[in-house]
Design an enzyme around this catalytic site. Structure first.
Site, PDB file in Angstrom:
ATOM      1  N   ASP A  14       0.827  -1.210   0.000  1.00 28.58           N
ATOM      2  CA  ASP A  14       0.000   0.000   0.000  1.00 28.58           C
ATOM      3  C   ASP A  14       0.864   1.263   0.000  1.00 28.58           C
ATOM      4  O   ASP A  14       1.964   1.263   0.550  1.00 28.58           O
ATOM      5  CB  ASP A  14      -0.910  -0.032   1.241  1.00 28.58           C
ATOM      6  CG  ASP A  14      -2.125   0.858   1.066  1.00 28.58           C
ATOM      7  OD1 ASP A  14      -2.331   1.407  -0.032  1.00 28.58           O
ATOM      8  OD2 ASP A  14      -2.880   1.010   2.044  1.00 28.58           O
ATOM      9  N   ARG A  18       0.141   7.567  -2.855  1.00 28.34           N
ATOM     10  CA  ARG A  18       0.596   8.662  -1.987  1.00 28.34           C
ATOM     11  C   ARG A  18       2.071   8.977  -2.225  1.00 28.34           C
ATOM     12  O   ARG A  18       2.480  10.136  -2.213  1.00 28.34           O
ATOM     13  CB  ARG A  18       0.372   8.284  -0.508  1.00 28.34           C
ATOM     14  CG  ARG A  18      -1.018   8.652  -0.017  1.00 28.34           C
ATOM     15  CD  ARG A  18      -1.347   7.947   1.261  1.00 28.34           C
ATOM     16  NE  ARG A  18      -1.626   6.536   1.025  1.00 28.34           N
ATOM     17  CZ  ARG A  18      -1.631   5.610   1.977  1.00 28.34           C
ATOM     18  NH1 ARG A  18      -1.333   5.930   3.210  1.00 28.34           N
ATOM     19  NH2 ARG A  18      -1.919   4.363   1.667  1.00 28.34           N
ATOM     20  N   HIS A  31       3.389   3.058  -8.689  1.00 27.91           N
ATOM     21  CA  HIS A  31       3.311   1.615  -8.992  1.00 27.91           C
ATOM     22  C   HIS A  31       4.598   1.165  -9.686  1.00 27.91           C
ATOM     23  O   HIS A  31       5.130   0.107  -9.387  1.00 27.91           O
ATOM     24  CB  HIS A  31       2.114   1.310  -9.899  1.00 27.91           C
ATOM     25  CG  HIS A  31       0.784   1.683  -9.295  1.00 27.91           C
ATOM     26  ND1 HIS A  31       0.454   1.374  -7.996  1.00 27.91           N
ATOM     27  CD2 HIS A  31      -0.299   2.326  -9.818  1.00 27.91           C
ATOM     28  CE1 HIS A  31      -0.781   1.819  -7.739  1.00 27.91           C
ATOM     29  NE2 HIS A  31      -1.247   2.406  -8.821  1.00 27.91           N
ATOM     30  N   ASN A  62     -10.165  -3.044  -6.898  1.00 28.42           N
ATOM     31  CA  ASN A  62      -9.313  -2.140  -7.690  1.00 28.42           C
ATOM     32  C   ASN A  62      -9.836  -1.896  -9.109  1.00 28.42           C
ATOM     33  O   ASN A  62      -9.414  -0.950  -9.780  1.00 28.42           O
ATOM     34  CB  ASN A  62      -7.867  -2.653  -7.769  1.00 28.42           C
ATOM     35  CG  ASN A  62      -7.094  -2.474  -6.471  1.00 28.42           C
ATOM     36  OD1 ASN A  62      -6.146  -3.206  -6.192  1.00 28.42           O
ATOM     37  ND2 ASN A  62      -7.480  -1.502  -5.662  1.00 28.42           N
TER      38      ASN A  62
END
Ligand code: FPP
EC number: 2.5.1.-
Length: 240
Positions: A14, A18, A31, A62
């Protein structure tokens, strides 16, 4: 570090979005950089002797992300598969993909997934499971449907009977889940298999979660286990 090593580690990767936003970049950049952490965690698991590693790469939820982000993730995983398949196989790593039971994965990626699963199916050094289009509840529903389909009588519906109908019934329970970015939620991840897991929530965002910090988590797990007075969990439970 073999003694006290978790048999099965899972990472909920995770914080990619951000990480990118903090740098004023596109979320997809998080990513992309996060792939480096994936490589670090696989290599470190392999070097330390972790036998089962599961990475949560894409959840059933997702699919609701913007189309471009979904397409980027599909492409990233496909490129990663093509890039790393040979070296994973050479090292004796068995690759599996958990999820995708509703046929939503794009056909060309689904073919690449089937290829690497087949190529590495006889490997025994370590099992790398990529949870991809996975949802914990969804997996339980699919297993329950199999019971019904097979006409299993009510009395024969046991934990073992249900667990035997998961996609990969030989997967051992997860010992340690690491969820990066400080979020402290289960997020529908392998609900059945995390029943007895230890959880760690390092605040580090996934793209910054590299080998050293992962090793520190494995060490922390060993210390946690030591609080059981040198007994592993099974022994402890048998004493109760
Ligand atoms: C969660 O961060 C991360 C994902 C949804 C994707 C994780 C995928 C990779 C790291 C790609 C590489 C995978 C393989 C197997 C090669 P987020 O986007 O939810 O971050 P946020 O919470 O900060 O928005």
């Amino acid at each position: 570090m073999a003694a006290g090593l978790p048999r099965h580690v899972a990472c909920v990767m995770d914080g990619n979005g951000r990480w990118a936003e903090q740098r004023g970049r596109e979320r997809t950049e998080g990513h992309r950089v996060g792939e480096g952490s994936v490589v670090d965690v696989i290599e470190t698991s392999y070097a330390c002797g972790v036998k089962w590693l599961t990475l949560y790469a894409f959840s059933t939820e997702n699919w609701t992300r913007p189309d471009e982000e979904v397409a980027f993730l599909m492409g990233l995983v496909q490129r990663a598969l093509r890039k790393h398949a040979a070296s994973l196989h050479l090292r004796g790593i068995r690759c599996r993909f958990l999820g995708g039971e509703d046929g939503r994965i794009p056909p060309s990626l689904a073919r690449d997934i089937a290829d690497i699963v087949e190529l590495t199916s006889g490997n025994t050094r370590m099992t790398l499971t990529v949870a991809f289009d996975h949802g914990g509840r969804d997996a339980i529903v699919h297993a329950a449907r199999a019971l019904v389909r097979e006409g299993v009588p009510e009395d024969a519906v046991t934990e073992e009977a249900l667990a035997a109908r998961f996609q990969y019934p030989d997967t051992p329970d997860i010992d340690l889940v690491i969820r990066t970015s400080g979020e402290q939620r289960v997020s529908n991840f392998m609900l059945w298999q995390v029943a007895y897991a230890e959880w760690m929530f390092p605040p580090t965002l996934w793209p910054d979660f590299r080998a050293e910090e992962y090793r520190a988590c494995l060490e922390e797990y060993r210390r946690r286990k030591r609080r059981y007075g040198g007994l592993d969990r099974i022994d402890e439970m048998e004493m109760i």
